[in-house]
Design a protein around this motif. Sequence first.
Motif, PDB file in Angstrom:
ATOM      1  N   ALA A 181      45.602  30.558  10.562  1.00  0.00           N
ATOM      2  CA  ALA A 181      46.284  31.834  10.336  1.00  0.00           C
ATOM      3  C   ALA A 181      47.635  31.605   9.667  1.00  0.00           C
ATOM      4  O   ALA A 181      48.050  32.362   8.777  1.00  0.00           O
ATOM      5  N   LEU A 182      48.321  30.541  10.086  1.00  0.00           N
ATOM      6  CA  LEU A 182      49.616  30.204   9.502  1.00  0.00           C
ATOM      7  C   LEU A 182      49.454  29.835   8.026  1.00  0.00           C
ATOM      8  O   LEU A 182      50.226  30.274   7.167  1.00  0.00           O
ATOM      9  N   LYS A 183      48.441  29.033   7.724  1.00  0.00           N
ATOM     10  CA  LYS A 183      48.213  28.632   6.340  1.00  0.00           C
ATOM     11  C   LYS A 183      47.808  29.820   5.481  1.00  0.00           C
ATOM     12  O   LYS A 183      48.257  29.965   4.334  1.00  0.00           O
ATOM     13  N   SER A 184      46.990  30.699   6.043  1.00  0.00           N
ATOM     14  CA  SER A 184      46.547  31.875   5.292  1.00  0.00           C
ATOM     15  C   SER A 184      47.720  32.798   4.973  1.00  0.00           C
ATOM     16  O   SER A 184      47.844  33.305   3.852  1.00  0.00           O
ATOM     17  N   ALA A 185      48.611  33.013   5.948  1.00  0.00           N
ATOM     18  CA  ALA A 185      49.747  33.908   5.750  1.00  0.00           C
ATOM     19  C   ALA A 185      50.695  33.391   4.682  1.00  0.00           C
ATOM     20  O   ALA A 185      51.408  34.164   4.032  1.00  0.00           O
ATOM     21  N   ASN A 186      50.698  32.054   4.494  1.00  0.00           N
ATOM     22  CA  ASN A 186      51.609  31.452   3.526  1.00  0.00           C
ATOM     23  C   ASN A 186      50.903  30.892   2.299  1.00  0.00           C
ATOM     24  O   ASN A 186      51.519  30.177   1.501  1.00  0.00           O
ATOM     25  N   ARG A 187      49.593  31.188   2.186  1.00  0.00           N
ATOM     26  CA  ARG A 187      48.788  30.764   1.045  1.00  0.00           C
ATOM     27  C   ARG A 187      48.903  29.256   0.814  1.00  0.00           C
ATOM     28  O   ARG A 187      49.190  28.773  -0.290  1.00  0.00           O
ATOM     29  N   MET A 188      48.697  28.514   1.885  1.00  0.00           N
ATOM     30  CA  MET A 188      48.814  27.056   1.834  1.00  0.00           C
ATOM     31  C   MET A 188      47.427  26.414   1.810  1.00  0.00           C
ATOM     32  O   MET A 188      46.523  26.849   2.530  1.00  0.00           O
ATOM     33  N   ASN A 189      47.295  25.362   1.014  1.00  0.00           N
ATOM     34  CA  ASN A 189      46.054  24.602   0.978  1.00  0.00           C
ATOM     35  C   ASN A 189      46.163  23.289   1.741  1.00  0.00           C
ATOM     36  O   ASN A 189      45.170  22.695   2.131  1.00  0.00           O
ATOM     37  N   SER A 190      47.412  22.847   1.939  1.00  0.00           N
ATOM     38  CA  SER A 190      47.648  21.565   2.597  1.00  0.00           C
ATOM     39  C   SER A 190      48.035  21.761   4.059  1.00  0.00           C
ATOM     40  O   SER A 190      48.509  22.825   4.454  1.00  0.00           O
ATOM     41  N   ASP A 191      47.827  20.710   4.863  1.00  0.00           N
ATOM     42  CA  ASP A 191      48.245  20.737   6.259  1.00  0.00           C
ATOM     43  C   ASP A 191      49.657  20.210   6.448  1.00  0.00           C
ATOM     44  O   ASP A 191      50.159  20.143   7.573  1.00  0.00           O
ATOM     45  N   THR A 192      50.302  19.802   5.377  1.00  0.00           N
ATOM     46  CA  THR A 192      51.664  19.277   5.487  1.00  0.00           C
ATOM     47  C   THR A 192      52.659  20.351   5.067  1.00  0.00           C
ATOM     48  O   THR A 192      52.357  21.222   4.240  1.00  0.00           O
ATOM     49  N   VAL A 193      53.863  20.273   5.636  1.00  0.00           N
ATOM     50  CA  VAL A 193      54.917  21.226   5.316  1.00  0.00           C
ATOM     51  C   VAL A 193      56.241  20.477   5.275  1.00  0.00           C
ATOM     52  O   VAL A 193      56.478  19.551   6.057  1.00  0.00           O
ATOM     53  N   GLN A 194      57.103  20.842   4.345  1.00  0.00           N
ATOM     54  CA  GLN A 194      58.365  20.151   4.170  1.00  0.00           C
ATOM     55  C   GLN A 194      59.477  20.783   4.994  1.00  0.00           C
ATOM     56  O   GLN A 194      59.517  22.006   5.171  1.00  0.00           O
ATOM     57  N   ALA A 195      60.389  19.947   5.480  1.00  0.00           N
ATOM     58  CA  ALA A 195      61.571  20.446   6.205  1.00  0.00           C
ATOM     59  C   ALA A 195      62.386  21.336   5.271  1.00  0.00           C
ATOM     60  O   ALA A 195      62.560  21.051   4.087  1.00  0.00           O
ATOM     61  N   GLY A 196      62.837  22.464   5.819  1.00  0.00           N
ATOM     62  CA  GLY A 196      63.624  23.403   5.037  1.00  0.00           C
ATOM     63  C   GLY A 196      62.803  24.557   4.479  1.00  0.00           C
ATOM     64  O   GLY A 196      63.366  25.581   4.087  1.00  0.00           O
ATOM     65  N   ALA A 197      61.472  24.413   4.447  1.00  0.00           N
ATOM     66  CA  ALA A 197      60.637  25.492   3.960  1.00  0.00           C
ATOM     67  C   ALA A 197      60.678  26.679   4.932  1.00  0.00           C
ATOM     68  O   ALA A 197      60.849  26.515   6.133  1.00  0.00           O
ATOM     69  N   VAL A 198      60.558  27.887   4.383  1.00  0.00           N
ATOM     70  CA  VAL A 198      60.535  29.106   5.212  1.00  0.00           C
ATOM     71  C   VAL A 198      59.104  29.613   5.275  1.00  0.00           C
ATOM     72  O   VAL A 198      58.481  29.867   4.253  1.00  0.00           O
ATOM     73  N   LEU A 199      58.567  29.713   6.480  1.00  0.00           N
ATOM     74  CA  LEU A 199      57.193  30.156   6.680  1.00  0.00           C
ATOM     75  C   LEU A 199      57.162  31.582   7.220  1.00  0.00           C
ATOM     76  O   LEU A 199      57.991  31.951   8.074  1.00  0.00           O
ATOM     77  N   ALA A 200      56.204  32.357   6.770  1.00  0.00           N
ATOM     78  CA  ALA A 200      55.930  33.665   7.357  1.00  0.00           C
ATOM     79  C   ALA A 200      55.058  33.452   8.596  1.00  0.00           C
ATOM     80  O   ALA A 200      54.081  32.707   8.555  1.00  0.00           O
ATOM     81  N   ILE A 201      55.424  34.102   9.680  1.00  0.00           N
ATOM     82  CA  ILE A 201      54.654  34.002  10.928  1.00  0.00           C
ATOM     83  C   ILE A 201      53.782  35.249  11.053  1.00  0.00           C
ATOM     84  O   ILE A 201      54.299  36.357  11.139  1.00  0.00           O
ATOM     85  N   PRO A 202      52.462  35.091  11.044  1.00  0.00           N
ATOM     86  CA  PRO A 202      51.583  36.263  11.134  1.00  0.00           C
ATOM     87  C   PRO A 202      51.671  36.920  12.512  1.00  0.00           C
ATOM     88  O   PRO A 202      51.996  36.266  13.514  1.00  0.00           O
ATOM     89  N   ALA A 203      51.350  38.210  12.562  1.00  0.00           N
ATOM     90  CA  ALA A 203      51.449  38.966  13.801  1.00  0.00           C
ATOM     91  C   ALA A 203      50.406  38.529  14.824  1.00  0.00           C
ATOM     92  O   ALA A 203      50.594  38.694  16.023  1.00  0.00           O
ATOM     93  N   GLY A 204      49.335  37.979  14.393  1.00  0.00           N
ATOM     94  CA  GLY A 204      48.338  37.582  15.376  1.00  0.00           C
ATOM     95  C   GLY A 204      47.196  36.812  14.747  1.00  0.00           C
ATOM     96  O   GLY A 204      47.211  36.585  13.564  1.00  0.00           O
TER      97      GLY A 204
END
Length: 474
Positions: A451-474
């Motif tokens: 759900a986290l990857k979908s909300a942020n349109r991510m294909n990878s499982d890695t994330v960089q420090a400093g990035a801002v992620l959208a948190i889905p409602a559920g």
Amino acid sequence: MALAAALPLRPAQAADVQGARVWAGPEYTRVVFDLSGPVDYKLRRDGDTIELELSGGDLARGFDAPAAQGLYKGLDSRASTGELHLVAHAAAGAQPKSFLLKPAGEHGYRLVLDLYPGKAGAIADAADARTPDAPTPGVLASVKPTSSVGKGARQAAALLGGERKVIVAVDAGHGGKDPGSHGPSGTQEKDVTLAVARALAAEINRQPGMKAVLTRDGDYFIPLKRRYQIAREQNADMFVSVHADAFTSSDAKGSSVWVLSPRGKTSEAARWLADRENRADLIGGVSLDDKDDSLAAVLLDLQQGYAIQASEAIAGNVLKALARLGPTHRGHVEHANFVVLRSPDVPSILVETAFISNPAEERKLRDPAHQRQLAEAVMGGVRNYFEATPPPGTWFAAQAMRRSGILASASKPAATVADTRADANVRDLHRVARGESLGSIARQYGVSVNALKSANRMNSDTVQAGAVLAIPAG
């Protein structure tokens, strides 16, 4: 009924209750009543029934009691001899707290009733906050810690509404019978600090999404402790105290920025925990007076840790901005146990604009143009902090979401809004800290990694420090 608390906050006025809404979180449940104006009210508790007695007023036509959620189990009302009684039914053992909020943004007066669980529930929450996966306080793009307590406070605050303005409390040092230091030509520190504080407040109020509150706006004395209390009462997101340094040598020069020292943090925590009146206050949206000593100490430490970390970041920004105007005294943020820096949950800095004891700097401090430059420099440092670390629910957070493509641009046709991530499915923003993973962030917010990857349109499982992620409602 036994009187639990009597809280006359305004002269008696008739104000209608226009609506009510509920938010239920893991730490407490918040009930918000929208009012047509200020009210005098009393809170009474009888077992699992909490009664709010309002002087005058009535329920507005079409008022609909909110459905049961969390610790809130329902609402009844009755009127008698010029009084409106709102009777809330609560879960067994729930502890009530209440306060009145002044109008802010699009919202008018609001009466807030918070329901807290008994000690057993609170201790379980603290255990969650101390688990290995609990994030470091302050890493979230928020003005509250990223513990479970902070998360609940942010979501409850969001219930109060909209893209609120960031509030900055500006404190003009000294005043009245306390003139502070003076320069070789007789310039008094209290006059310089008031001029710079007013200029800073004006700069803040010109900025979109920001609002200034002055602790004093004239030549009068305010006790040191009262200054940071004003900031807390105004729900300030940060506190800036303005001063002008002095030294026995007239050669000393340069501006400096100060934050609370570790020793000051420790001594203030001890005072706060020992004082029953202090413990009754809400610290970051959490009351300490119904917690045992060890739990209260954990919660207070989380809040103080967040506040000092945020203070350091703000102070660093402000010092860099001041360095562009002229020399700084030491070139780094300094630490001291100043009373005005002791707020447990409001990031606080003290700015020494220059040495009033230095003849050249005294002349500059008297110059309205230089005073405005000082205000602009401090304003720039403060604004940069909120742009990088936007408190959820604020104009800055909305701008960050728009920049990330989370919110639809106002210029887009209505038909394309559905193609963006600007819908109600986004509930928060999270700035990734060093060492965090998608898995730990997902666990923190109770969502799945997918759900986290979908909300942020991510294909990878890695994330960089400093990035801002959208948190889905559920």
